[in-house]
Enzyme design. Structure first.
Site, PDB file in Angstrom:
ATOM      1  N   ASP A 182      16.866 -38.855 -40.633  1.00  0.00           N
ATOM      2  CA  ASP A 182      17.818 -39.719 -39.922  1.00  0.00           C
ATOM      3  C   ASP A 182      17.199 -41.094 -39.647  1.00  0.00           C
ATOM      4  OD1 ASP A 182      20.329 -38.561 -39.570  1.00  0.00           O
ATOM      5  OD2 ASP A 182      19.669 -37.312 -37.895  1.00  0.00           O
ATOM      6  N   GLN A 198      21.370 -32.717 -34.624  1.00  0.00           N
ATOM      7  CA  GLN A 198      22.676 -33.348 -34.387  1.00  0.00           C
ATOM      8  C   GLN A 198      22.778 -33.826 -32.938  1.00  0.00           C
ATOM      9  OE1 GLN A 198      25.044 -33.928 -36.820  1.00  0.00           O
ATOM     10  NE2 GLN A 198      26.112 -35.099 -35.254  1.00  0.00           N
ATOM     11  N   LYS A 214      27.590 -31.902 -43.706  1.00  0.00           N
ATOM     12  CA  LYS A 214      26.271 -32.272 -44.227  1.00  0.00           C
ATOM     13  C   LYS A 214      25.703 -31.117 -45.054  1.00  0.00           C
ATOM     14  CE  LYS A 214      25.418 -35.434 -40.400  1.00  0.00           C
ATOM     15  NZ  LYS A 214      24.803 -35.669 -39.085  1.00  0.00           N
TER      16      LYS A 214
END
Ligand code: NAP
Length: 299
Positions: free
Chosen positions: A124, A101, A57
């Site tokens: 997200d 994460q 990412k």
């Protein structure tokens, strides 16, 4: 007679095109306003798969011209330490997107951490505020994997009105937001799951089938309506003939390809779209802070 074969939906190429557009828009944003999109990743512990995801990412964010920062905390970090870090990132004007994460170590409650992220930096799209915005039609962030699936579908079917869509799986990060996006695209949507009575029959009605089950090659060829578009979200590691692990989706690809009109492969289908959509959400966040929509940056 040769078996008909579906078109392969090349998610890798599509994601590359999307990242190219994001890079151009990020450059235009910085020339126009001085703002460089900033993505902060929080990694707690040393799970090797999570470390690889976060690194990828970060690399792709840098390639798009973003500011990318990685924050690592030890596996023994307390919930307070994680919440303090998120609070600092919420307050940092150089950060437009925060991703924590998952999974987190067991002493940390993921829901509390997600709830602590500023919804306007929740790229997200997991925060309840963004979930609410998605369902109520407000401007928020859509979770990256279903957003990637939608972009691939829209490319194939610019007008999905009236199509029958079946989403196999009802998780919070894939199945449910996917179903909502398809409803918004005017599809007639069925959500199927482990308690559905006749899965094969439900799937056979689908003009669009999105499989997000987490079971290798679960959807068989005779579940596919001839000509349907099949989006395979699954990522499953299974032992290959040489004993090495290989990746397969939730759909038995060769069988399904003989029936479908178009299908995403695994790997190279939905997977590459997820990070590209994370970058897209981060750019969107940076643009909105400047009172712009990303499309306004096209030259
Ligand atoms: N490409 C990407 O970037 C990406 C991103 C996220 C996930 N994935 C992959 O997508 C897959 C799904 O992920 P997820 O997070 O949504 O998984 P999940 O949270 O485990 O949800 C799986 C869903 O499938 C349903 N299901 C499981 N077994 C079933 C069965 N035998 N019959 C019918 N339905 C069944 C479950 O039903 P119940 O609700 O009834 O239990 C659940 O709704 C996984 O392979 C994952 O690795 C890929």
């Amino acid at each position: 007679m040769t078996a008909p074969t579906a078109d392969i939906i090349d998610g890798k190429a599509f994601a590359q095109g999307l990242r190219d557009r994001i890079r151009a828009r990020a450059q235009a944003l910085s020339e126009r306003t001085g703002t460089v999109p900033g993505l902060a990743a929080v990694l707690v512990g040393d799970d090797p798969a999570s470390a690889v995801y976060v690194r990828n990412k970060g690399l792709q964010a840098k390639e798009a011209g973003f500011l990318s920062v990685e924050h690592r905390l030890a596996a023994s970090a307390t919930q307070e330490e994680v919440l303090r870090l998120v609070a600092a990132l919420n307050a940092d004007p150089a950060v437009h997107g925060i991703l924590v994460q998952l999974p987190l170590p067991p002493q940390i409650d993921p829901q509390s951490v997600i709830a602590s992220i500023d919804p306007d930096k929740d790229v997200d799209g997991f925060h309840v505020v963004n979930r609410g915005r998605l369902v109520s039609g407000g401007k928020g962030f859509v979770p990256c994997t279903p957003l990637g699936c939608l972009l691939l579908l829209r490319d194939r079917h610019p007008d999905m009105a009236g199509m029958r869509a079946v989403v196999l799986g009802r998780s919070n990060i894939v199945g449910r937001p996917m179903a909502e996006l398809l409803v918004q695209a005017d599809c007639t949507v069925t959500v199927a799951h482990s308690r559905t009575r006749d899965l094969a029959e439900e799937c056979r009605r689908a003009d669009i089938l999105v499989a997000a089950v987490g079971r290798p090659e679960f959807v068989r060829g005779d579940w596919i309506k001839p000509g349907a578009t099949v989006i395979d979200v699954g990522i499953n590691r299974v032992p290959g003939p040489d004993g090495k692990a290989r990746l397969v989706g939730d759909v038995a690809f060769a069988e399904a390809r003989a029936a479908a009109g178009a299908i995403t492969p695994v790997p190279g289908g939905v997977g590459p779209m997820t990070i590209a959509c994370l970058l897209s959400n981060t750019l969107l966040s940076a643009c909105r802070r400047e009172g712009l929509e990303p499309e306004q940056l096209d030259g």
